[in-house]
Design a protein around this motif. Structure first.
Motif, mmCIF file in Angstrom:
data_model
loop_
_atom_site.group_PDB
_atom_site.id
_atom_site.type_symbol
_atom_site.label_atom_id
_atom_site.label_comp_id
_atom_site.label_asym_id
_atom_site.label_seq_id
_atom_site.Cartn_x
_atom_site.Cartn_y
_atom_site.Cartn_z
ATOM 1 N N ASN A 203 2.617 -6.540 4.100
ATOM 2 C CA ASN A 203 2.175 -6.199 2.742
ATOM 3 C C ASN A 203 0.744 -6.701 2.486
ATOM 4 O OD1 ASN A 203 4.630 -4.978 2.120
ATOM 5 N ND2 ASN A 203 5.535 -6.900 1.396
ATOM 6 N N GLU A 204 0.425 -7.886 2.986
ATOM 7 C CA GLU A 204 -0.941 -8.387 2.849
ATOM 8 C C GLU A 204 -1.927 -7.519 3.626
ATOM 9 O OE1 GLU A 204 -1.994 -10.680 0.942
ATOM 10 O OE2 GLU A 204 -0.126 -11.610 0.270
ATOM 11 N N THR A 205 -1.509 -7.050 4.789
ATOM 12 C CA THR A 205 -2.365 -6.160 5.562
ATOM 13 C C THR A 205 -2.631 -4.861 4.819
ATOM 14 O OG1 THR A 205 -1.559 -7.090 7.654
ATOM 15 C CG2 THR A 205 -2.567 -4.919 7.745
ATOM 16 N N LEU A 209 -6.277 -3.396 3.789
ATOM 17 C CA LEU A 209 -6.713 -2.078 4.238
ATOM 18 C C LEU A 209 -7.035 -1.176 3.049
ATOM 19 C CD1 LEU A 209 -4.182 -1.441 7.141
ATOM 20 C CD2 LEU A 209 -6.624 -1.915 7.356
ATOM 21 N N THR A 210 -6.229 -1.254 2.002
ATOM 22 C CA THR A 210 -6.495 -0.453 0.805
ATOM 23 C C THR A 210 -7.797 -0.869 0.137
ATOM 24 O OG1 THR A 210 -4.106 -0.203 0.474
ATOM 25 C CG2 THR A 210 -5.528 0.270 -1.403
ATOM 26 N N LYS A 211 -8.067 -2.177 0.128
ATOM 27 C CA LYS A 211 -9.308 -2.658 -0.472
ATOM 28 C C LYS A 211 -10.531 -2.220 0.333
ATOM 29 C CE LYS A 211 -11.566 -6.970 -1.897
ATOM 30 N NZ LYS A 211 -11.438 -8.463 -1.943
ATOM 31 N N ALA A 215 -6.947 3.909 -0.756
ATOM 32 C CA ALA A 215 -5.500 4.120 -0.700
ATOM 33 C C ALA A 215 -5.093 5.052 0.426
ATOM 34 C CB ALA A 215 -5.006 4.665 -2.045
ATOM 35 N N ASP A 216 -5.977 5.937 0.862
ATOM 36 C CA ASP A 216 -5.659 6.878 1.929
ATOM 37 C C ASP A 216 -6.171 6.373 3.283
ATOM 38 O OD1 ASP A 216 -8.276 7.041 1.186
ATOM 39 O OD2 ASP A 216 -8.427 9.223 1.451
ATOM 40 N N TYR A 217 -6.036 5.084 3.535
ATOM 41 C CA TYR A 217 -6.487 4.526 4.800
ATOM 42 C C TYR A 217 -5.705 5.090 5.977
ATOM 43 C CZ TYR A 217 -2.297 1.622 4.870
ATOM 44 O OH TYR A 217 -0.993 1.196 4.897
ATOM 45 N N ASP A 218 -4.439 5.513 5.725
ATOM 46 C CA ASP A 218 -3.629 6.061 6.803
ATOM 47 C C ASP A 218 -4.139 7.414 7.285
ATOM 48 O OD1 ASP A 218 -3.048 7.200 4.403
ATOM 49 O OD2 ASP A 218 -0.873 7.191 4.653
ATOM 50 N N VAL A 258 -7.546 -7.671 11.332
ATOM 51 C CA VAL A 258 -7.407 -7.835 9.885
ATOM 52 C C VAL A 258 -7.445 -9.330 9.571
ATOM 53 C CG1 VAL A 258 -5.992 -7.356 7.858
ATOM 54 C CG2 VAL A 258 -6.024 -5.738 9.765
ATOM 55 N N GLN A 259 -8.356 -9.726 8.686
ATOM 56 C CA GLN A 259 -8.463 -11.136 8.312
ATOM 57 C C GLN A 259 -7.240 -11.587 7.520
ATOM 58 O OE1 GLN A 259 -11.971 -12.216 6.181
ATOM 59 N NE2 GLN A 259 -13.298 -12.180 7.976
ATOM 60 N N HIS A 260 -6.913 -12.868 7.705
ATOM 61 C CA HIS A 260 -5.861 -13.463 6.897
ATOM 62 C C HIS A 260 -6.339 -13.578 5.445
ATOM 63 C CE1 HIS A 260 -3.571 -14.156 10.437
ATOM 64 N NE2 HIS A 260 -4.340 -15.127 10.903
ATOM 65 N N PRO A 261 -5.436 -13.511 4.493
ATOM 66 C CA PRO A 261 -5.843 -13.600 3.074
ATOM 67 C C PRO A 261 -6.483 -14.942 2.743
ATOM 68 C CG PRO A 261 -3.604 -12.742 3.288
ATOM 69 C CD PRO A 261 -3.999 -13.247 4.638
#
Length: 279
Positions: A203-205, A209-211, A215-218, A258-261
């Motif tokens: 969920n964090e990933t 990715l959305t940020k 939203a359409d990163y997929d 992907v960086q950690h939060p």
């Protein structure tokens, strides 16, 4: 080469055998001189080969230096035709640019009050992580090694360091390599941080990715939900490109890190605290 005759004890010969004794002495002297001459010839041949080898090495070094000198002249000529970056001649102080960049990426805030608040909050969170160890460590010492409470203590210490952030993970990774300073039990338990650390949730990933891509990163990347590796800064996913890029065609297999939060905030606050402590 003259064969060596087995030694004959000349003292055993009687005085009447003086001619035989003189003949044996002459034979041995001639044999020793031939052996000495043979050894000298072998040494001269070895020295000649060594001298020739040094000459070849010196010639190769001279040829390499000459080739490098010619390439340097060619590269210098090419560099003169390439325009220098505009930042070099803009008159902007690089130290000012670095300071400005630090202000842009820093999450501490621009006021002293905000920085003190961030540092205080960080110290409180680290203290809360360390508080259970003040209770678990004496209990583990009383229970003895290989007990359940001892294993739980080491697991909690490992988890708390991972939660503390990359600054403490890096320090512990260094400490786990110094078995001359720390115990074997310490090294064996914390050396797991050198291979892999606990990652964040899917969920964090999705949020990151959305940020970054929207939203359409997929529509750009199709990621596996399970990471293939995780470090103290980020974790890596296997992905497939849904659209061609300038480097890879559509359908290419790529790795996405992907960086950690909140990694940047933790690092900035930790270095701010260390800077104040050492000032």
């Amino acid at each position: 080469m003259i064969p060596i005759h087995p030694a004959i004890p000349t003292k055993a010969l009687s005085p009447s055998c003086q001619p035989i004794r003189r003949l044996l002495f002459h034979y041995n002297s001639r044999n020793n001189s031939d052996m000495l001459a043979h050894k000298l010839s072998l040494q001269k041949a070895a020295l000649s080969r060594l001298y020739a080898r040094h000459l070849l090495t010196l010639a190769a070094a001279v040829a390499t230096a000459e080739h490098a000198r010619r390439n340097f002249k060619v590269n210098s000529t090419l560099c003169e035709t390439i325009a220098k970056p505009s930042e070099w001649s803009s008159g902007i102080d690089l130290f000012e640019r670095r300071a400005e960049f630090g202000k842009q990426i820093s999450s501490l805030g621009s006021t002293k009050l905000s920085r003190v608040w961030a540092a205080g909050s960080r110290i409180v969170s680290l203290s809360l992580l360390a508080c259970p160890l003040f209770v678990l460590t004496p209990l583990a010492a009383l229970a003895g090694k290989d007990s359940k409470i001892d294993k739980f203590t080491w697991e909690y210490a490992l988890w708390s360091i991972e939660q503390a952030g990359p600054t403490f993970i890096k320090l512990t990774q260094w400490a786990s390599t110094r078995n001359d300073l720390f115990s074997a039990e310490f090294v064996s338990n914390f050396s797991r941080l050198q291979d892999e650390t606990r990652g964040h949730s899917w969920n964090e990933t999705v949020k990151l990715l959305t940020k970054t891509f929207g939203a359409d990163y997929d529509a750009l990347l199709q990621l596996d939900t399970t990471p293939i590796g995780s470090g103290c800064i980020a974790q890596v996913y296997r992905a497939t490109l849904q659209k061609p890029t300038s480097l890879h065609p559509k359908g290419a297999q790529v790795a996405v890190k992907v960086q950690h939060p909140h990694i940047l905030h933790k690092v900035c606050v930790d270095f701010y605290i260390l800077n104040k402590i050492t000032a």
